[in-house]
Write an enzyme that holds these catalytic residues in place. Structure first.
Site, PDB file in Angstrom:
ATOM      1  N   ASN A 224      14.875  19.533 -25.041  1.00  0.00           N
ATOM      2  CA  ASN A 224      15.613  20.710 -25.491  1.00  0.00           C
ATOM      3  C   ASN A 224      15.497  20.733 -27.013  1.00  0.00           C
ATOM      4  O   ASN A 224      16.410  20.362 -27.735  1.00  0.00           O
ATOM      5  CB  ASN A 224      17.078  20.636 -25.050  1.00  0.00           C
ATOM      6  CG  ASN A 224      17.214  20.826 -23.555  1.00  0.00           C
ATOM      7  OD1 ASN A 224      16.558  21.673 -22.966  1.00  0.00           O
ATOM      8  ND2 ASN A 224      18.068  20.037 -22.924  1.00  0.00           N
ATOM      9  N   LYS A 301       9.246  21.835 -22.771  1.00  0.00           N
ATOM     10  CA  LYS A 301      10.131  22.321 -21.706  1.00  0.00           C
ATOM     11  C   LYS A 301      10.259  23.821 -21.911  1.00  0.00           C
ATOM     12  O   LYS A 301      10.803  24.264 -22.935  1.00  0.00           O
ATOM     13  CB  LYS A 301      11.496  21.643 -21.781  1.00  0.00           C
ATOM     14  CG  LYS A 301      12.511  22.182 -20.773  1.00  0.00           C
ATOM     15  CD  LYS A 301      13.846  21.456 -20.914  1.00  0.00           C
ATOM     16  CE  LYS A 301      14.868  22.019 -19.928  1.00  0.00           C
ATOM     17  NZ  LYS A 301      16.168  21.304 -20.003  1.00  0.00           N
ATOM     18  N   GLU A 305      16.348  26.120 -17.640  1.00  0.00           N
ATOM     19  CA  GLU A 305      17.712  25.916 -18.103  1.00  0.00           C
ATOM     20  C   GLU A 305      17.968  26.567 -19.462  1.00  0.00           C
ATOM     21  O   GLU A 305      18.534  25.984 -20.376  1.00  0.00           O
ATOM     22  CB  GLU A 305      18.042  24.418 -18.154  1.00  0.00           C
ATOM     23  CG  GLU A 305      17.958  23.767 -16.782  1.00  0.00           C
ATOM     24  CD  GLU A 305      18.294  22.293 -16.801  1.00  0.00           C
ATOM     25  OE1 GLU A 305      18.935  21.834 -15.857  1.00  0.00           O
ATOM     26  OE2 GLU A 305      17.881  21.598 -17.754  1.00  0.00           O
ATOM     27  N   ARG A 350      16.393  25.230  -4.269  1.00  0.00           N
ATOM     28  CA  ARG A 350      15.984  24.787  -5.605  1.00  0.00           C
ATOM     29  C   ARG A 350      14.861  23.757  -5.557  1.00  0.00           C
ATOM     30  O   ARG A 350      13.996  23.731  -6.434  1.00  0.00           O
ATOM     31  CB  ARG A 350      17.197  24.214  -6.351  1.00  0.00           C
ATOM     32  CG  ARG A 350      16.836  23.560  -7.681  1.00  0.00           C
ATOM     33  CD  ARG A 350      18.050  23.165  -8.469  1.00  0.00           C
ATOM     34  NE  ARG A 350      17.761  22.092  -9.399  1.00  0.00           N
ATOM     35  CZ  ARG A 350      18.631  21.588 -10.262  1.00  0.00           C
ATOM     36  NH1 ARG A 350      19.862  22.059 -10.312  1.00  0.00           N
ATOM     37  NH2 ARG A 350      18.299  20.601 -11.064  1.00  0.00           N
ATOM     38  N   ASP A 379      16.304  16.266  -9.121  1.00  0.00           N
ATOM     39  CA  ASP A 379      16.651  15.907 -10.495  1.00  0.00           C
ATOM     40  C   ASP A 379      17.110  14.459 -10.598  1.00  0.00           C
ATOM     41  O   ASP A 379      18.301  14.196 -10.753  1.00  0.00           O
ATOM     42  CB  ASP A 379      17.755  16.849 -10.997  1.00  0.00           C
ATOM     43  CG  ASP A 379      18.016  16.712 -12.494  1.00  0.00           C
ATOM     44  OD1 ASP A 379      17.238  16.033 -13.177  1.00  0.00           O
ATOM     45  OD2 ASP A 379      19.010  17.290 -12.969  1.00  0.00           O
ATOM     46  N   GLU A 407      21.465   8.728 -15.860  1.00  0.00           N
ATOM     47  CA  GLU A 407      22.284   9.940 -15.793  1.00  0.00           C
ATOM     48  C   GLU A 407      23.012  10.066 -14.462  1.00  0.00           C
ATOM     49  O   GLU A 407      24.197  10.408 -14.418  1.00  0.00           O
ATOM     50  CB  GLU A 407      21.403  11.164 -16.032  1.00  0.00           C
ATOM     51  CG  GLU A 407      22.123  12.488 -15.902  1.00  0.00           C
ATOM     52  CD  GLU A 407      21.214  13.687 -16.112  1.00  0.00           C
ATOM     53  OE1 GLU A 407      21.696  14.813 -15.942  1.00  0.00           O
ATOM     54  OE2 GLU A 407      20.017  13.488 -16.452  1.00  0.00           O
TER      55      GLU A 407
END
Length: 719
Positions: A224, A301, A305, A350, A379, A407
């Site tokens: 990101n 990316k 999102e 998804r 994910d 995560e």
């Protein structure tokens, strides 16, 4: 003794103790004196001085590492030079006449492989560490030291090794303000505000650690991305890091924001087919290489999102990737284009979306583009089937993406050894080209004859003193590097050597701790997401259980989207009677999972909606099996606690207490997961938790009321 002298001695002792505290900073690079007297004597009798043949920064650091390691392990002063004596360790490439003249063969080792062998040079018996390049020599030097650390004899010499994968990269999700997205080990390593003037010793030790396990690339900023990273102000800082990494064989990469031409280039568009945009990227990439001549390339990316991408301009992923690849090609740079894409506006499962978006473009990407694919289609869950893109894009090199930072695996509090997870995926058979077409063979190029190959691991490294937060999280960094070098290695073998180098060679310690590590991932699956459950973690931060969440901004961020609990049963039907996600796999794979009665139970609720009274292979109903697994997981954590407590006399006090306290936290969190999930699912099954189990201490409303405002690593929108 005078008072001043006594004070000085006490102060010196305190300094010595502090300087050599076992706080985990040294990772697996612990070069302490070998305590085995017989082994120590055997090494000393066959190891002499270090002779470095050739001059380069990489050969220099290889020689320095050998001197440091041998001095510590053998307790004798070592030096480097070019003079070859009896029992010298001689390092250099095959081009060095003294090495090439021994008849050693290195043609099959490639650019990074190494060979270690005993040979005579000018009548003197020597141990030679060589390769076709300086990097091979460096990797061989680390390998040799690791054999000594594990107190191995010389029976395995000669040994030759070369990497299975060309690019072996760490992805740092580090932000420019030093926060780390999904990071649980403190702030970012990179002190941007002090670069380029101040080079932290950690940068050097980071490079050493990576080189010691064969990692040859690092992406230093978050996927990101912030476009400012590509400005001159930061490129001078990037150059400083690249200069540190270069002698250790590590190339630096950057994450690029697709809208950078607008944000820092003042253009009105980022359309990849716009000539002005293409020219801007060409000039920007030329500028990057003017600072970092061996710059590796860009990680992107896009259209995921909320991140901008080519689809903003009705272009394709291939259009976007190829624009950047064209600009990088003259510099031998590459594009790593992430396949992690999904859209709430697309009314489809998804887990099918990434395949649907990328499969049609197979063969349309330039030859310096790698499509980077997460290990599973969702994910980074505790357990997922392998991603269906592996084996589905034969004309496109695919790059594996694993997540080392935990995560969804307990974050910074859980002891979870990830090598079994990685091996489970790498060894999975795609059947794309018949039986034996494993995921590993897809990414190493042997299945499709690709020459550009790679693997990425999302870093779990921060500025905590021990680098990874949890002392055992270091093993996941280590295991990733070893599997990136050779995916044929076993989880057990990797755990064994990590324990020996990080803690102790004592068999009474190695055996039990290794077993604890090897079972830890399955233990975590039991108390978090048994029988194929997935993505039932807390909102946004993904910390703790929250299977009841249903109010997030998009359907596919809510756990209820995935478990689909109702009065009839539990699980997401992805077979032909459901979303038919199985159609994306080869027929042989579909056959394994299609029928409820045949589906392996570890993936049962991933592929099927199963009735509460369905009879499992154990003879228990689904509901009773869930209860059994959740309670089993808690008991397994308690067994881990007992085992670790028994090691107290074999581990330094600081690391023993660190792990002991974290295991206590893990036990409480395992109970939390068990109670919250079973109480919630009981509202659908209408069945009680069997009375022979300890009953939950709190109500479901209590668990629903828990709030966590400042969970570490909870930044941006996701990855």
């Amino acid at each position: 003794m005078k008072k001043k002298t006594v004070a000085f001695v006490l102060l010196a002792c305190l300094f010595f103790t502090a300087a050599f505290a076992e706080d985990g900073y040294r990772l697996w690079l612990r070069y302490d004196r070998i305590p085995n007297g017989q082994m120590l004597a055997a090494y000393r009798s066959r190891i002499g001085s270090v002779a470095v043949l050739g001059q380069s920064p990489t050969l220099s650091v290889a020689g320095d590492e050998l001197v440091k390691g041998l001095s510590g392990l053998l307790g004798i002063r070592q030096t480097t030079g070019a003079t070859i004596g009896e029992h010298s360790i001689v390092i250099g490439t095959i081009a060095a006449p003294a090495i090439g003249g021994t008849g050693i063969e290195t043609r099959g080792l490639g650019e990074e492989g190494f060979l270690i062998a005993f040979r005579k040079i000018a009548g003197k018996q020597c141990l030679i560490i060589t390769g076709n390049t300086d990097k091979g020599v460096l990797y061989g030097s680390f390998y040799f030291l690791q054999q000594l650390q594990q107190q191995k004899n010389f029976a395995s010499i000669p040994v030759a090794s070369s990497p299975k994968l060309q690019l072996r990269v760490l992805n740092h999700w580090d932000n420019m303000n030093r926060s780390v997205e999904r990071g649980y080990a403190g702030f970012s390593l990179w002190k941007w505000h002090l670069l380029p003037g101040y080079i932290d010793q950690r940068y050097i030790d980071y490079a050493r650690a990576n080189a010691s396990i064969g990692i040859n690339g690092t992406v230093v900023n978050n996927v990101n991305a912030n476009a400012l990273m590509l400005t001159k102000e930061y490129l001078v800082k990037v150059k400083a890091l690249a200069d540190v990494f270069r002698p250790y064989g590590i190339r630096l990469y950057l994450s690029a924001k697709f809208s950078a031409p607008i944000e820092i280039g003042r253009l009105k568009t980022a359309d990849p087919l716009d000539p002005e945009v293409r020219d801007w990227w060409k000039k920007k990439i030329d500028e990057i290489y003017s600072y970092v001549p061996d710059f590796g390339g860009l990680l992107v990316k896009a259209n995921s999102e909320g991140q901008p991408g080519p689809q903003n301009y009705r272009r394709t992923h291939a259009d976007g990737a190829n624009m950047l690849a064209e600009a990088l090609a003259p510099h031998n740079g590459i594009v790593m284009w992430r396949a992690f894409v999904y859209s709430n506006e697309v009314p489809v499962d998804r887990t099918k979306q990434s395949y649907n978006e990328f499969k049609p473009f197979d063969g349309q990407f330039r030859n310096n583009v790698l499509v980077q694919v997460k290990n599973g289609p969702l994910d980074f869950q505790p357990r997922e089937p392998f991603h269906p893109l592996f084996g589905a894009m034969p004309k496109t090199p695919l790059m594996m993406e694993f997540q080392l930072t935990q995560e969804y695996l307990g974050q910074g509090t859980q002891l979870v050894y990830e090598a079994p997870l990685m091996k489970e995926v790498l060894d999975a058979d795609t059947y794309a080209y018949g039986k034996g077409s494993t995921v590993a063979r897809v990414i190493d190029g042997s299945a499709d004859r690709h020459t550009l190959t790679g693997i990425a691991g999302v870093s779990n490294i921060g500025d905590d003193r021990n680098w990874c937060g949890h002392p055992f999280a270091q093993a996941n960094w280590y295991a990733y590097g070893k599997l990136a070098w050779d995916h044929n290695r076993s989880s057990e073998q990797i755990a064994d050597e990590w324990i020996r180098m990080t803690f102790s060679n004592d068999p009474s310690f190695v055996g039990p701790v290794k077993q604890m590590m090897l079972s830890s991932r399955e233990t975590m699956v039991h108390y978090m997401t048994p029988v194929g459950l997935h993505h039932i973690m807390g909102d946004g931060h993904h910390y703790g259980p929250s299977p009841w969440s249903d109010k997030l901004g998009r359907a596919d961020w809510n756990p209820v989207y995935y478990h689909k609990a109702d009065s009839l049963g539990l699980g997401f039907a992805r077979n032909s009677k459901g979303t038919n996600a199985l159609e994306q796999y080869a027929p042989e794979v579909r056959k394994i999972y299609e029928d409820l009665s045949d589906c392996p139970e570890e993936y049962l609720l991933w592929f099927h909606h199963v009735g509460w009274n369905y009879r499992m292979r154990s003879g228990r109903t689904l509901w009773n099996e869930l209860c059994f697994r959740y309670y089993q997981g808690v008991e397994e954590v308690r067994a881990m606690q007992q085992l670790w407590n028994q090691t107290k006399s074999q581990v330094d006090e600081e690391r023993f207490n660190h792990v002991r306290m974290l295991l206590s936290v893990q036990e409480k969190e395992a109970v939390w997961w068990r109670n919250a999930c079973l109480l919630y699912f009981a509202t659908f099954s209408k069945k009680p938790i069997p009375t022979d189990y300890a009953q939950p201490e709190h109500t479901l409303d209590y668990y629903k009321s828990l709030r966590f405002q400042f969970v570490p690593g909870n930044g941006n929108n996701g990855n």
